[in-house]
Every structure is written in C-alpha cells, then in structure tokens.
Design an enzyme around this catalytic site. Structure first.
Site, PDB file in Angstrom:
ATOM      1  N   SER A 194      -3.103   5.472   5.955  1.00 37.44           N
ATOM      2  CA  SER A 194      -4.123   6.032   5.073  1.00 37.44           C
ATOM      3  C   SER A 194      -4.514   7.428   5.537  1.00 37.44           C
ATOM      4  O   SER A 194      -4.740   7.666   6.723  1.00 37.44           O
ATOM      5  CB  SER A 194      -5.357   5.117   5.076  1.00 37.44           C
ATOM      6  OG  SER A 194      -6.358   5.619   4.233  1.00 37.44           O
ATOM      7  N   GLY A 195      -4.558   8.374   4.590  1.00 35.09           N
ATOM      8  CA  GLY A 195      -4.937   9.746   4.906  1.00 35.09           C
ATOM      9  C   GLY A 195      -3.793  10.646   5.320  1.00 35.09           C
ATOM     10  O   GLY A 195      -4.006  11.822   5.613  1.00 35.09           O
ATOM     11  N   VAL A 196      -2.548  10.136   5.324  1.00 34.39           N
ATOM     12  CA  VAL A 196      -1.419  10.958   5.746  1.00 34.39           C
ATOM     13  C   VAL A 196      -1.007  11.959   4.675  1.00 34.39           C
ATOM     14  O   VAL A 196      -0.300  12.935   4.955  1.00 34.39           O
ATOM     15  CB  VAL A 196      -0.225  10.057   6.143  1.00 34.39           C
ATOM     16  CG1 VAL A 196       0.476   9.506   4.903  1.00 34.39           C
ATOM     17  CG2 VAL A 196       0.765  10.802   7.038  1.00 34.39           C
ATOM     18  N   GLY A 197      -1.448  11.736   3.410  1.00 35.37           N
ATOM     19  CA  GLY A 197      -1.142  12.692   2.348  1.00 35.37           C
ATOM     20  C   GLY A 197      -0.247  12.178   1.249  1.00 35.37           C
ATOM     21  O   GLY A 197       0.386  12.964   0.537  1.00 35.37           O
ATOM     22  N   LYS A 198      -0.189  10.863   1.066  1.00 36.45           N
ATOM     23  CA  LYS A 198       0.684  10.287   0.027  1.00 36.45           C
ATOM     24  C   LYS A 198       0.234  10.702  -1.369  1.00 36.45           C
ATOM     25  O   LYS A 198       1.046  11.159  -2.181  1.00 36.45           O
ATOM     26  CB  LYS A 198       0.695   8.756   0.147  1.00 36.45           C
ATOM     27  CG  LYS A 198       1.203   8.217   1.469  1.00 36.45           C
ATOM     28  CD  LYS A 198       1.284   6.714   1.478  1.00 36.45           C
ATOM     29  CE  LYS A 198      -0.089   6.046   1.315  1.00 36.45           C
ATOM     30  NZ  LYS A 198      -0.991   6.339   2.457  1.00 36.45           N
ATOM     31  N   SER A 199      -1.051  10.548  -1.656  1.00 35.71           N
ATOM     32  CA  SER A 199      -1.552  10.868  -2.998  1.00 35.71           C
ATOM     33  C   SER A 199      -1.459  12.356  -3.291  1.00 35.71           C
ATOM     34  O   SER A 199      -1.103  12.768  -4.403  1.00 35.71           O
ATOM     35  CB  SER A 199      -3.001  10.394  -3.143  1.00 35.71           C
ATOM     36  OG  SER A 199      -3.078   8.979  -3.067  1.00 35.71           O
TER      37      SER A 199
ATOM     38  N   GLY B   1       2.988   5.034   4.241  1.00 33.50           N
ATOM     39  CA  GLY B   1       2.438   5.686   5.422  1.00 33.50           C
ATOM     40  C   GLY B   1       0.985   5.298   5.608  1.00 33.50           C
ATOM     41  O   GLY B   1       0.364   4.658   4.757  1.00 33.50           O
TER      42      GLY B   1
ATOM     43  N   HIS C 154       0.853  -1.179   0.000  1.00 36.24           N
ATOM     44  CA  HIS C 154       0.000   0.000   0.000  1.00 36.24           C
ATOM     45  C   HIS C 154       0.894   1.237   0.000  1.00 36.24           C
ATOM     46  O   HIS C 154       1.622   1.485   0.959  1.00 36.24           O
ATOM     47  CB  HIS C 154      -0.905   0.007   1.234  1.00 36.24           C
ATOM     48  CG  HIS C 154      -1.731   1.253   1.370  1.00 36.24           C
ATOM     49  ND1 HIS C 154      -2.707   1.604   0.460  1.00 36.24           N
ATOM     50  CD2 HIS C 154      -1.705   2.244   2.293  1.00 36.24           C
ATOM     51  CE1 HIS C 154      -3.256   2.745   0.829  1.00 36.24           C
ATOM     52  NE2 HIS C 154      -2.660   3.158   1.932  1.00 36.24           N
TER      53      HIS C 154
ATOM     54  N   GLU D  36      -6.773   8.630  -6.469  1.00 39.91           N
ATOM     55  CA  GLU D  36      -7.887   9.042  -5.619  1.00 39.91           C
ATOM     56  C   GLU D  36      -7.463  10.245  -4.787  1.00 39.91           C
ATOM     57  O   GLU D  36      -6.501  10.169  -4.019  1.00 39.91           O
ATOM     58  CB  GLU D  36      -8.329   7.910  -4.696  1.00 39.91           C
ATOM     59  CG  GLU D  36      -9.441   8.325  -3.754  1.00 39.91           C
ATOM     60  CD  GLU D  36      -9.659   7.337  -2.617  1.00 39.91           C
ATOM     61  OE1 GLU D  36     -10.475   7.633  -1.721  1.00 39.91           O
ATOM     62  OE2 GLU D  36      -8.998   6.288  -2.601  1.00 39.91           O
TER      63      GLU D  36
ATOM     64  N   ARG E 140      18.060  14.599  12.590  1.00 40.20           N
ATOM     65  CA  ARG E 140      18.247  15.975  12.134  1.00 40.20           C
ATOM     66  C   ARG E 140      19.558  16.157  11.359  1.00 40.20           C
ATOM     67  O   ARG E 140      19.766  17.190  10.733  1.00 40.20           O
ATOM     68  CB  ARG E 140      18.225  16.936  13.325  1.00 40.20           C
ATOM     69  CG  ARG E 140      16.912  16.901  14.089  1.00 40.20           C
ATOM     70  CD  ARG E 140      16.879  17.905  15.208  1.00 40.20           C
ATOM     71  NE  ARG E 140      16.957  19.273  14.723  1.00 40.20           N
ATOM     72  CZ  ARG E 140      16.930  20.350  15.518  1.00 40.20           C
ATOM     73  NH1 ARG E 140      16.829  20.195  16.834  1.00 40.20           N
ATOM     74  NH2 ARG E 140      17.001  21.554  15.001  1.00 40.20           N
TER      75      ARG E 140
ATOM     76  N   ASP F 254      -1.758   4.102  -4.692  1.00 37.57           N
ATOM     77  CA  ASP F 254      -2.519   3.291  -3.740  1.00 37.57           C
ATOM     78  C   ASP F 254      -1.999   1.864  -3.629  1.00 37.57           C
ATOM     79  O   ASP F 254      -1.696   1.392  -2.542  1.00 37.57           O
ATOM     80  CB  ASP F 254      -4.009   3.287  -4.096  1.00 37.57           C
ATOM     81  CG  ASP F 254      -4.856   2.737  -2.956  1.00 37.57           C
ATOM     82  OD1 ASP F 254      -4.532   3.052  -1.788  1.00 37.57           O
ATOM     83  OD2 ASP F 254      -5.817   2.005  -3.224  1.00 37.57           O
TER      84      ASP F 254
END
Length: 329
Positions: free
Chosen positions: A164-169, A162, A147, A212, A253, A186
């Site tokens: 789902s919803g973390v901002g990959k797309s 990462g 995924h 998506e 860092r 996806d």
C-alpha cells in the site's frame, strides 16, 4: 458461489439479459427450489426414461427436449407412470423443458411428490444448453480476491501489485491519461476460466471504476476520462509487482529468465519493477506490455541480444575492441 450452495431458486432468480438470458419460469415442484445444484452440467434423460439407468447422471440438471417430450407424451397416452416414478426416485436437482413444452399433468404431480422443481424455457435445447453451461462456468469457477490494480495496456491485461502506498493507483491513473483503460482499482476479483486463463474484474460493477488518489480522494475514471477509459473485465496476462528500491537487492537487468506468478493454478508471466524517484513507471509498464506481446508472437529481445553478443565474441571483434589493434606486452 463456490463457497456456498447454488440452488435451483438461485438459477431461477439470475438477472441475465440479452444473449445470456435463460428465460426460465417454474411450472411446478416449488418445494424443490431450495435444492442445491452440485454439478455444473446437463443431462438428457432419454435413456433413463426408456428404462436404462446404468451410469444415469441424476446429479445434473435434466433437460427435456422434443425427443424426450415425445416419449413422455407416449407414456401419458398409455397411462404408464412407472417410468416417470422411477426417474424421480433419484435425487434430481430439477427438470427443465425447452421450446416452451408443457409436461403432462401426471409428470407434474409425480415431480411435486418427489419435491423436484419443473422449469420451462422458450429456448431451443442446444441454445439453452450453451447458455446454461456458460452460466455454470461463471458461477462454479474458482475465484479469489486480490489487492491490486488491473489495467489494459496495448490490449494486454496487467495486474499491478505491491505494498500500500507504493504508487499502483497513481501509475494506473497516468496510464489512463496516456490512453489505456482501467478495469479495477484497489480490489481485483480473479477467476480461472477453462482451467488455463485468469479473468479479472472489479468485485462490484458500481464502484470498480472509481479510484482513490491520495491527496485528492475518490475519483470516477469513466466520468473524468470517458467511457472508453474503462473496461468491465480483462484476462490477466502479466503480473507486475511494484516495490521500493532496495540497494542491497540484485534486480534482473537482462530479462533472459522467464518468471511466473501462480494465480489459481495458472502460471502468469511476472515482472518485479523497483520504484524510486525519477523512474517513469507508466512508460516502463508500456514497454513491458509491448515486450510481452512480442514474446507471445515468438520474439524475445533478451535472447536475441544474448545471441548477438555470442556472435560478436565469435567473430573476434570483441577481443580486438578490448585489447586494441596492436599487441602490448
């Protein structure tokens, strides 16, 4: 293909074109088309036909070229079928004749009795071997479905992972907007090639370049941004994990340590990037891609920075900057 058997019929039915085409057709032994090909390799049975069967690789596909064919023709003229019968006494997946060579009738009859398929190609033996081994490498190679989102940034294949919803797309969409290319969104299918590199692509060529975007829905990247914004497959050279910023977690860092992610037994460089409002992820990933390319060329920014700091300390300038030019007691 590694989870189920790959049969001779599967090989015959492969829809390959251009320089990948095998140009195969069945001459006889159709009852043997259901036989499984268990070993992704080729054997030339010249020694076996001459009577030497020690270390005979019968489990491989048997390829007959001009040399073997000339010997078969000689056996046919002498009405000597014992050598051929002994060949088919072994459990052979199939026999393939190159250069459009047509086997003698007695050879086809014995193959039919042994339930062994006899195929023919118009390609030369060397060319056919190269193509068939390439096909086997693609079919039998280890593979896995992940995924994530696979993009090409400055020529580097980056796998974004990462929750789902973390901002990959959304990050991948911004990268495409900035001139980079999408490989798969996806669902990414990866496979190990030659044992030391990971090749990634979409599991389905028809939907791989659709994305998506929450609030918009499904969009077609190649239609919106042009065919130059997508790519069919790409080697995975960097894995980037996006995760929500955790104030209690200590993030790297300096970047002096090299972290890797194990993908099908291959160690791929790995970065963990925290996500929070205000961070420009596409620019960060572009910088990570360029930095990774510099590392591949032998330049490491973090190590050079560390060496420069040590040199600065050794010169005494650091002590002067910290304590000042005058002694204070």
């Amino acid at each position: 293909m590694t989870e189920k058997s790959f049969t001779v019929l599967d090989l015959l039915d492969l829809n390959l074109t251009g320089h990948d085409s095998l140009n195969l057709r069945c001459l006889g032994g159709r009852t043997g088309l259901s036989k499984a090909i268990g070993v992704p390799d080729i054997n030339r049975p010249g020694l076996a036909l001459s009577g030497f069967y020690e270390s005979f690789a019968h489990e491989r596909v048997q390829l007959i070229g001009r040399g073997e064919f000339a010997y078969l023709k000689k056996l046919h003229e002498e009405n000597n079928t014992e050598r051929i019968r002994r060949l088919f006494s072994y459990d052979i997946p199939c026999v393939i004749f190159s250069r459009s060579l047509v086997p003698p009738e007695d050879f086809l009859e014995i193959a039919e009795e042994a339930n062994c398929s006899v195929l023919q190609t118009d390609l030369e033996s060397t060319e056919f071997s190269t193509r068939l081994l390439r096909v086997f490498d693609n079919i039998f190679t280890p593979r896995k479905t992940l995924h994530g989102v696979l993009v090409e940034v400055y020529g580097l294949g980056i796998l974004l992972m990462g929750a789902s919803g973390v901002g990959k797309s959304e990050t991948a969409l911004e990268l495409v907007e900035r001139g980079h290319r999408l490989v798969a969104d996806d669902i990414v299918e990866i496979r190990c090639v030659h044992g030391n590199s990971i090749l990634g692509a979409g599991p389905n060529a028809l939907i791989s370049h659709h994305m998506e975007v929450r609030g918009i829905g499904i969009i077609n990247i190649s239609q919106l941004y042009g065919i130059g914004s997508v790519q069919e497959q790409k080697e995975v050279q960097l894995v980037v994990k996006l995760e929500e910023w955790d104030n209690n977690k200590v993030y790297d860092r300096l970047g002096t340590e090299n972290h890797t992610e194990d993908l099908l037994g291959v160690k791929v460089p790995f970065l963990e990037i925290p996500v929070k409002p205000g961070r420009n992820l596409p620019i960060i990933i572009e910088a990570a891609a360029m930095n990774e390319r510099l590392k591949a060329m032998g330049y490491n920014s973090a190590k050079e920075f560390n060496q420069n700091v040590l040199k600065w300390i050794e010169t005494g300038e650091a002590q002067t900057a910290f304590y000042g030019t005058e002694d204070t007691y």
